[in-house]
Every structure is written in structure tokens, then in C-alpha cells.
Design a protein around this motif. Structure first.
Motif, PDB file in Angstrom:
ATOM      1  N   GLY A 347     -43.314  -0.885  86.235  1.00  0.00           N
ATOM      2  CA  GLY A 347     -44.613  -1.901  84.843  1.00  0.00           C
ATOM      3  C   GLY A 347     -44.815  -2.555  85.681  1.00  0.00           C
ATOM      4  O   GLY A 347     -46.699  -2.437  85.543  1.00  0.00           O
ATOM      5  N   PHE A 348     -44.563  -2.771  86.973  1.00  0.00           N
ATOM      6  CA  PHE A 348     -46.261  -3.637  88.171  1.00  0.00           C
ATOM      7  C   PHE A 348     -46.866  -2.147  88.202  1.00  0.00           C
ATOM      8  O   PHE A 348     -48.758  -2.277  88.204  1.00  0.00           O
ATOM      9  N   SER A 349     -46.851  -0.508  88.196  1.00  0.00           N
ATOM     10  CA  SER A 349     -47.446  -0.217  88.815  1.00  0.00           C
ATOM     11  C   SER A 349     -48.314   0.803  87.528  1.00  0.00           C
ATOM     12  O   SER A 349     -49.996   0.887  87.534  1.00  0.00           O
ATOM     13  N   SER A 350     -47.907   0.508  86.101  1.00  0.00           N
ATOM     14  CA  SER A 350     -48.685   0.819  84.983  1.00  0.00           C
ATOM     15  C   SER A 350     -49.882   0.246  85.514  1.00  0.00           C
ATOM     16  O   SER A 350     -51.294   0.028  84.683  1.00  0.00           O
ATOM     17  N   PHE A 351     -49.661  -1.217  84.762  1.00  0.00           N
ATOM     18  CA  PHE A 351     -50.592  -2.449  85.102  1.00  0.00           C
ATOM     19  C   PHE A 351     -51.567  -2.452  85.827  1.00  0.00           C
ATOM     20  O   PHE A 351     -53.100  -2.055  86.279  1.00  0.00           O
ATOM     21  N   GLY A 352     -51.773  -1.788  87.540  1.00  0.00           N
ATOM     22  CA  GLY A 352     -52.869  -1.825  88.518  1.00  0.00           C
ATOM     23  C   GLY A 352     -53.463  -0.442  87.871  1.00  0.00           C
ATOM     24  O   GLY A 352     -54.542  -0.401  88.751  1.00  0.00           O
ATOM     25  N   VAL A 353     -52.537   0.562  87.602  1.00  0.00           N
ATOM     26  CA  VAL A 353     -53.429   1.717  87.482  1.00  0.00           C
ATOM     27  C   VAL A 353     -54.349   2.151  85.740  1.00  0.00           C
ATOM     28  O   VAL A 353     -55.246   2.637  86.217  1.00  0.00           O
ATOM     29  N   LEU A 354     -53.742   0.501  84.820  1.00  0.00           N
ATOM     30  CA  LEU A 354     -54.299   0.970  83.947  1.00  0.00           C
ATOM     31  C   LEU A 354     -55.853  -0.312  84.419  1.00  0.00           C
ATOM     32  O   LEU A 354     -57.307   0.173  84.059  1.00  0.00           O
ATOM     33  N   ALA A 355     -55.725  -1.013  85.450  1.00  0.00           N
ATOM     34  CA  ALA A 355     -56.813  -2.308  85.875  1.00  0.00           C
ATOM     35  C   ALA A 355     -58.150  -0.855  86.849  1.00  0.00           C
ATOM     36  O   ALA A 355     -58.966  -0.985  86.521  1.00  0.00           O
ATOM     37  N   TYR A 356     -57.488   0.029  87.222  1.00  0.00           N
ATOM     38  CA  TYR A 356     -58.114   0.616  88.079  1.00  0.00           C
ATOM     39  C   TYR A 356     -58.833   2.409  87.335  1.00  0.00           C
ATOM     40  O   TYR A 356     -59.914   2.347  87.340  1.00  0.00           O
ATOM     41  N   TYR A 357     -58.105   2.702  86.037  1.00  0.00           N
ATOM     42  CA  TYR A 357     -59.210   3.180  85.422  1.00  0.00           C
ATOM     43  C   TYR A 357     -59.808   2.896  84.520  1.00  0.00           C
ATOM     44  O   TYR A 357     -61.178   3.282  83.936  1.00  0.00           O
ATOM     45  N   ALA A 358     -59.835   1.020  84.037  1.00  0.00           N
ATOM     46  CA  ALA A 358     -60.806   0.508  83.430  1.00  0.00           C
ATOM     47  C   ALA A 358     -61.642   0.406  84.014  1.00  0.00           C
ATOM     48  O   ALA A 358     -63.245   0.812  83.999  1.00  0.00           O
TER      49      ALA A 358
END
Length: 423
Positions: A347-358
Motif C-alpha cells: 500500500g505504501f509503495s503504491s502511493f509513492g509510485v503514483l506520486a512519481y508518475y504524476a
């Protein structure tokens, strides 16, 4: 705007990877443990609407992939969106993307290592996870070509296992009462959360971009390799999701501990279940291998720019890899694998990755026609999709992810303040 080069004294990585190797590394990152585990929480969130969530995640991933491919062709250097954000939006946004990627993907490395442990030796999950991290860090240390060859073997095995699962499920029986009424039991919020959870399994195409400094003819190779890897992965995921859902039904899938293994048992092939378990472990190893590659390259890029300790920018004179960055990432992941829980890490990883792609999509919006920008709707939808899916994740993931991104931003501000004060 010129392509950024590595600062003198830090060494440059050798361009060895062609289209085939780049596609395989992308597949190794995406066709990993996610497909063996992600359908369960997605089914809990959306029921049969997980297929709608898969489609939405794929659309957002396509937009991200297109934006990343155009940017990677323009800036073929290690670091991915860290470099794109810095060059197109400013130093802070590049740093924030790099921070989100390193933190999020380090957690993802731990999740993949723990997945290996849970399938190989459930009673010693953490010990096996640490051993896997140590072994694959050693493989990466000896050179990216060896890592690419190992990834080829892993991808071939996992695809064979998934093909067997799909065939058995299509020709076998179904669970009593299993239905495939797509989205009949789903809510909008559930579909969005399922898409956010399933996006975790698509995120590996960034590994191709973060290896930009090691790809031959990156202006042609990267834009070809990223959509190819994503398209193959989507076809595989869709086939597996449809067949498993049709066999188990949404309710049984939502409560399965090992969904693909249970699906082949229900379909009348219990002897295939151990093979699926081995495939899951190997898939997780493939993801872990590619993840360590990508995180270490972003660490290298940030160290070159003094956002991380300068010592991490060193490139090994013989193996031509960022060896100190790889060892540092391996050590951190080993500690996490020995201590954390796999669900929290994902769950933590998903948030960070989505911020990265934003940040990647925002950077792509600044490309001009002469720079081969994508249609504006692509990065706009990708940016909006990343933000929406990040906010739709479970509350604990949103809170912890936002807190860590905030800590990174505060560290950047403190560093700048100290730098200006010291002048």
C-alpha cells in the motif's frame, strides 16, 4: 535543451541493452508477484468490478508509459522521472519524484522479497526474504547484462505457468455459483480502489526508463520497448483475471489466500497447484531483481546531484554498475524484509509510485511539438488518474504515503536553507 550528461568523475554507464532486453526487463518488473496476489484485495474492494479496475489501471498506466517514453527518449540518462521533473519542472519536482520512487520502490522490494519467502518457506518468511535480497543484489552487482539474462529465464517460466493456469481454468469446471457479471456488485469507490491496488502490478515499465543510460539508441529503443512491455503485460493480466474470476467467482476470490493455486484446484487440476506456487516465488524474484536495478539507478542520479550522499554516485570500473548505490539499497531492503509486513509495504509503495508518475505526466505536458510531445489528453488524463487513484487507496496507505512525501519535501527545504545560509 540538451541531454544531461553524467558529471565528470562519477563515471558513465555502458549502453548494452537493445529493444528485446529492455522489453524483457519491463516484463520482469510487471509480470511478477502482483498477478499472483493483487486480484484478492481488488476483489474485496470491487467484487467482479476488479475487471473494470484492471481496465482503468491499464489506461492510466498507458498514459504514464507514453509520457515516460517521450521523456526518456529526450533525456536518456539514469534516473527516470527524477531527471524529467528536474529538467522540465524544476529541481524540487525532480527531487520529489526521485524521493517518492526510491522510498516507494524500496518498500516494494521488501514486499516482493517477503512474497518469495511466503511461497518458498512459510515458516521462515523473513529469513528467506533477506536471503533473496542478498542473492539478487549480488547478481545486479556483477553487471546489468547478467541481470537481463536471468530476467529472461524468469519471464519465460512465469509466462509458461500463467499460460497453464489460464488453459486449465478455461477447460475446467467452475466454483458453485460462480458468475462473471462484470461490475454488477461494484461501487465507483470500490472500482477506483481496485484500480489503485492493481496499478501496483503495472508499474514496472518505468524500469526501462530508469535504465536509460544503459540502453542502445535510447531515442528509438525506449519508446518502442515501453508500450510493447505494457501491452504484453495487459494481455496476460486480462486473460488470467477473467479466467480466475470465472472459476472462483468474486466472493471466493476475495477470500483466497493463493488465488491462482486455488483456481487450478477448483478447475480440477490440483497437481498444478505446487507448480503455481513455484511460479509465484520465481515471479517475485524477477520483480525484485528489476526493482533493485531501477531503485539503484535513481539513487545514482540523485547522488550525482548531491540530493543523496555523493559516494553513492560511484560506478564500478569493471562491472560498470552503480555498485555503492546497489549495496546501500540492498542493505535497506534486507532490513525492511526482516521487519515489515507485506500488505503495508504494498500500500505504501503504491502511493509513492503514483506520486512519481504524476510528476512524469506533468513534465510531459511541457514538451513541445518539436520535442515529440504526446497528445495533451494523454498526460492530462495520466496526471488526473494518478492523483485520483492515490487518494482512493486505503486510508492507512494514503496517510503514511503523504507523510513520507512531506518528510522528503521538508528535507529538501532544510537542505536548501542550510546551503544558502552557508554561502
Amino acid at each position: 535543451m540538451s541531454t544531461p550528461a553524467a558529471p565528470s568523475g562519477t563515471g558513465e554507464l555502458r549502453r548494452r541493452l537493445g529493444v528485446f532486453d529492455a522489453v524483457v526487463i519491463g516484463l520482469g518488473s510487471m509480470i511478477g508477484a502482483g498477478i499472483f496476489a493483487a486480484p484478492v484485495p481488488a476483489a474485496r474492494a470491487a467484487g467482479s468490478g476488479l475487471l473494470l479496475g484492471l481496465a482503468l489501471a491499464a489506461v492510466v498506466a498507458y498514459c504514464n508509459a507514453t509520457s515516460s517514453a517521450r521523456l526518456a527518449a529526450r533525456y536518456p540518462a539514469s534516473g527516470g522521472t527524477y531527471v524529467y521533473g528536474r529538467e522540465r519542472l524544476g529541481d524540487f519536482w525532480g527531487y520529489l519524484a526521485g524521493w517518492g520512487f526510491i522510498v516507494g520502490k524500496t518498500a516494494s522490494c521488501a514486499a516482493m522479497a517477503l512474497t518469495v519467502g511466503s511461497y518458498v518457506w512459510p515458516g521462515q518468511t523473513h529469513a528467506v526474504a533477506v536471503a533473496a535480497v542478498v542473492a539478487l543484489t549480488a547478481v545486479n552487482y556483477t553487471g546489468v547484462q547478467k541481470a537481463a539474462w536471468l530476467t529472461r529465464a524468469i519471464v519465460a517460466l512465469v509466462l509458461a505457468v500463467l499460460a497453464a493456469v489460464t488453459t486449465v481454468c478455461l477447460t475446467g469446471g467452475t466454483a458453485q455459483g460462480a458468475r462473471l457479471d462484470i461490475g454488477a456488485d461494484a461501487t465507483a469507490g470500490g472500482v477506483l480502489q481496485a484500480a489503485g491496488l492493481l496499478f501496483f502490478a503495472f508499474a514496472g515499465y518505468a524500469r526501462i526508463a530508469t535504465l536509460g543510460e544503459e540502453v542502445r539508441d535510447p531515442a528509438r529503443t525506449i519508446p518502442r520497448a515501453i508500450p510493447l512491455a505494457l501491452g504484453i503485460t495487459l494481455l496476460v493480466y486480462a486473460a488470467v483475471a477473467v479466467t480466475v474470476l470465472s472459476v472462483l467467482g468474486p466472493d471466493r476470490l476475495a477470500h483466497a489466500s493463493a488465488p491462482l493455486a486455488e483456481a487450478v484446484r477448483v478447475a480440477g487440476a490440483p497437481g498444478l497447484a505446487p507448480v503455481v506456487q513455484v511460479g509465484a516465488a520465481v515471479a517475485a524474484l524477477g520483480s525484485l531483481l528489476a526493482l533493485i536495478l531501477g531503485v539503484s539507478r535513481t539513487t545514482l542520479a540523485m547522488a550525482r546531484d548531491h540530493h543523496l550522499p555523493r559516494a553513492l554516485a560511484a560506478v564500478h570500473p569493471r562491472f560498470q554498475v552503480p555498485h555503492r548505490a546497489e549495496l546501500a539499497i540492498g542493505a535497506v531492503v534486507a532490513v525492511l524484509a526482516a521487519t515489515v509486513d507485506v500488505r503495508g509495504a504494498i500500500g505504501f509503495s503504491s502511493f509513492g509510485v503514483l506520486a512519481y508518475y504524476a510528476v512524469a505526466n506533468a513534465a510531459a505536458l511541457t514538451l513541445t511539438t518539436a520535442e515529440n510531445r504526446p497528445p495533451r489528453a494523454v498526460p492530462l488524463f495520466g496526471l488526473a488518474g494518478c492523483l485520483v487513484l492515490a487518494c482512493a487507496l486505503p486510508l492507512a496507505s494514503v496517510v503514511s504515503g503523504a507523510a513520507v512525501i512531506g518528510i522528503g519535501a521538508a528535507a529538501y527545504g532544510l537542505r536548501n536553507t542550510l546551503t544558502h545560509t552557508g554561502r
